[in-house]
Enzyme design. Structure first.
Site, PDB file in Angstrom:
ATOM      1  N   ARG A  21       0.900  -0.977   0.179  1.00 45.50           N
ATOM      2  CA  ARG A  21       0.032  -0.020   0.063  1.00 45.50           C
ATOM      3  C   ARG A  21       1.100   1.648  -0.010  1.00 45.50           C
ATOM      4  NH1 ARG A  21       0.628   2.642   4.511  1.00 45.50           N
ATOM      5  NH2 ARG A  21       0.759   1.935   6.028  1.00 45.50           N
ATOM      6  N   HIS A  51      17.925   4.908  18.918  1.00 41.72           N
ATOM      7  CA  HIS A  51      17.560   6.216  19.785  1.00 41.72           C
ATOM      8  C   HIS A  51      16.439   6.135  21.089  1.00 41.72           C
ATOM      9  CE1 HIS A  51      15.761   9.966  21.023  1.00 41.72           C
ATOM     10  NE2 HIS A  51      16.625  10.657  21.092  1.00 41.72           N
ATOM     11  N   GLU A  58       7.901   6.891  23.245  1.00 40.51           N
ATOM     12  CA  GLU A  58       6.545   5.990  22.669  1.00 40.51           C
ATOM     13  C   GLU A  58       5.819   4.534  23.443  1.00 40.51           C
ATOM     14  OE1 GLU A  58       5.640   4.221  18.620  1.00 40.51           O
ATOM     15  OE2 GLU A  58       7.406   3.367  19.488  1.00 40.51           O
ATOM     16  N   TRP A  80       5.941   8.777  14.863  1.00 41.79           N
ATOM     17  CA  TRP A  80       4.860   8.877  14.542  1.00 41.79           C
ATOM     18  C   TRP A  80       4.208  10.796  13.598  1.00 41.79           C
ATOM     19  CZ3 TRP A  80       0.403   5.451  14.605  1.00 41.79           C
ATOM     20  CH2 TRP A  80       1.244   4.270  15.411  1.00 41.79           C
ATOM     21  N   TYR A 103      -2.662   1.968  19.545  1.00 40.03           N
ATOM     22  CA  TYR A 103      -2.275   1.512  21.040  1.00 40.03           C
ATOM     23  C   TYR A 103      -2.661   1.138  22.087  1.00 40.03           C
ATOM     24  CZ  TYR A 103       0.631  -0.550  17.205  1.00 40.03           C
ATOM     25  OH  TYR A 103       1.138  -0.954  15.777  1.00 40.03           O
ATOM     26  N   ARG A 149      -2.741 -19.200  31.613  1.00 42.69           N
ATOM     27  CA  ARG A 149      -1.761 -19.310  30.014  1.00 42.69           C
ATOM     28  C   ARG A 149      -2.386 -18.291  29.503  1.00 42.69           C
ATOM     29  NH1 ARG A 149      -1.449 -25.202  29.724  1.00 42.69           N
ATOM     30  NH2 ARG A 149      -3.463 -25.126  30.963  1.00 42.69           N
ATOM     31  N   CYS A 169       0.204  -2.941  13.626  1.00 44.03           N
ATOM     32  CA  CYS A 169       1.122  -3.874  13.391  1.00 44.03           C
ATOM     33  C   CYS A 169       1.667  -4.605  14.277  1.00 44.03           C
ATOM     34  CB  CYS A 169       2.887  -2.761  12.934  1.00 44.03           C
ATOM     35  SG  CYS A 169       2.567  -2.278  11.852  1.00 44.03           S
ATOM     36  N   ARG A 189       1.877  -8.606  13.007  1.00 39.75           N
ATOM     37  CA  ARG A 189       1.606  -8.669  11.674  1.00 39.75           C
ATOM     38  C   ARG A 189       1.874  -8.329  10.344  1.00 39.75           C
ATOM     39  NH1 ARG A 189      -0.727  -4.704   8.809  1.00 39.75           N
ATOM     40  NH2 ARG A 189      -0.628  -3.087   9.982  1.00 39.75           N
ATOM     41  N   SER A 190       3.175  -7.121  10.600  1.00 38.06           N
ATOM     42  CA  SER A 190       3.461  -6.393   9.639  1.00 38.06           C
ATOM     43  C   SER A 190       4.603  -5.761  10.421  1.00 38.06           C
ATOM     44  CB  SER A 190       2.773  -5.222   8.740  1.00 38.06           C
ATOM     45  OG  SER A 190       3.354  -4.414   8.010  1.00 38.06           O
ATOM     46  N   ASP A 192       8.527  -3.742   9.808  1.00 37.86           N
ATOM     47  CA  ASP A 192       9.277  -3.319   8.559  1.00 37.86           C
ATOM     48  C   ASP A 192      10.905  -2.886   9.165  1.00 37.86           C
ATOM     49  OD1 ASP A 192      11.543  -1.235   7.604  1.00 37.86           O
ATOM     50  OD2 ASP A 192      10.059   0.719   8.316  1.00 37.86           O
ATOM     51  N   ASN A 200      10.559  -1.896  17.935  1.00 32.50           N
ATOM     52  CA  ASN A 200      10.139  -3.059  18.310  1.00 32.50           C
ATOM     53  C   ASN A 200      10.361  -3.619  19.739  1.00 32.50           C
ATOM     54  OD1 ASN A 200       8.359  -3.477  14.789  1.00 32.50           O
ATOM     55  ND2 ASN A 200       7.883  -1.769  16.935  1.00 32.50           N
ATOM     56  N   LEU A 231      11.672  -5.442   4.078  1.00 33.75           N
ATOM     57  CA  LEU A 231      12.539  -4.873   3.486  1.00 33.75           C
ATOM     58  C   LEU A 231      11.913  -3.540   2.710  1.00 33.75           C
ATOM     59  CD1 LEU A 231      16.305  -7.014   4.336  1.00 33.75           C
ATOM     60  CD2 LEU A 231      15.332  -4.910   6.128  1.00 33.75           C
ATOM     61  N   ALA A 286       8.272   4.573   5.217  1.00 34.96           N
ATOM     62  CA  ALA A 286       7.001   4.812   3.666  1.00 34.96           C
ATOM     63  C   ALA A 286       5.629   4.474   4.269  1.00 34.96           C
ATOM     64  CB  ALA A 286       7.454   2.948   3.273  1.00 34.96           C
TER      65      ALA A 286
END
Length: 287
Positions: A21, A51, A58, A80, A103, A149, A169, A189-190, A192, A200, A231, A286
């Site tokens: 996208r 950083h 965040e 952001w 989030y 659990r 993501c 899920r996604s 970068d 992350n 990537l 992106a």
């Protein structure tokens, strides 16, 4: 951080090219797993400088349930910015700076009706209904029912997705206490893998340390499940430079021991010690 280097190398060696996208082509693999023992050091990528103050800002933004990007900007965190411009917000029918129910809102108010930025209190949001405070519920469960659990915190809410600056993501985290150690797994899920994944890894590892301290557990393992790991085409030179660098010793993180609730941490309560990375490598995000 050899595990992160292995991810980059696998994408370059085995990945397939595809459109997406953003309009910037990707090369990626579907399905990858990394694991980091937090007792052996804090997994902050060393083959480029990350950083860390932005990682902390965040995460505290999410933990606070905030949605006004100016809270981050005031702390010199620009992560952001591209999703909070007047143009981007107008596409969702939101005022400038409003990221929508992303989030932190889902962590702290899942199921409540999002009304937007409140305005009179820094970073606060306006909503209707009680919702579910998943984060404090998870903390309570780890204190009172550590054998469970079922201690899951989800950021994915199909009802709110159209109003979010970016659908989550990193979608779901699972906390598990075993033998007095707190483990956390993350499904993303996604991914970068050049710009986002190092943040992350650090963010959820830090959250695991915070939750461990506030529930009387020792830090365990952070397990990262990456679904679509990719990537972007305009990051490949930087990635090859990273792969030519040897990972260095991991730093450690010290938390203020007086903080006993996960929502009580402030920037000054988190200290990074012994971080000596290679020089930074930059890339265009992106959107």
């Amino acid at each position: 951080m050899h595990a992160y280097q292995d991810l980059l190398r696998r994408i370059l060696d085995e990945g397939e090219w595809y459109e997406n996208r953003t309009g910037v082509r990707c090369v990626g693999v579907f399905g990858h797993q990394m694991s980091f023992d937090l007792a052996k050091g804090f997994p902050l990528v060393t083959t480029k400088s990350v950083h860390f103050p932005s990682v902390v800002a965040e995460l505290l933004f999410f933990v606070g349930g905030y949605t006004d990007v100016r809270w981050l900007q005031d702390r010199k965190c620009r992560i952001w910015n591209e999703w909070a411009t007047a143009e981007q917000c107008a596409k969702r029918g939101r005022p400038e700076f409003d990221l929508g129910p992303i989030y932190g809102f889902q962590w702290r108010h899942f199921g409540a009706t999002y009304r937007g930025m409140k305005g009179e209190q820094e970073g606060s949001t306006d909503y209707a209904g009680e919702g579910v405070d998943q984060l404090l519920w998870a903390q309570q469960q780890l204190r009172e029912n550590p054998d469970s659990r079922q201690i899951i915190v989800s950021a994915w809410n199909p009802v709110d997705r159209p109003n979010q600056a970016l659908p989550p993501c990193h979608v779901l985290m699972h906390f598990r206490a075993i033998g007095g150690r707190l483990h956390c797994s993350l499904f993303q899920r996604s991914c970068d893998s050049f710009l986002g994944v190092p943040f992350n890894i650090a963010s959820y590892s830090l959250l695991t340390l915070m939750m461990a301290q506030t529930t009387g557990l020792e830090p365990g393992t952070f397990v990262h499940f990456l679904s679509d790991a990719h990537l972007y085409e305009n990051h490949l030179d930087q990635v090859r430079e990273q792969l030519a660098r040897e990972p260095r010793a991991l730093p450690t993180v010290r938390l203020n021991p007086d903080v006993r609730c996960v929502t009580g941490f402030r920037t000054e309560d988190v200290e990074l010690v012994g971080y000596e990375p290679h020089p930074k490598l930059t890339g265009t995000v992106a959107v």
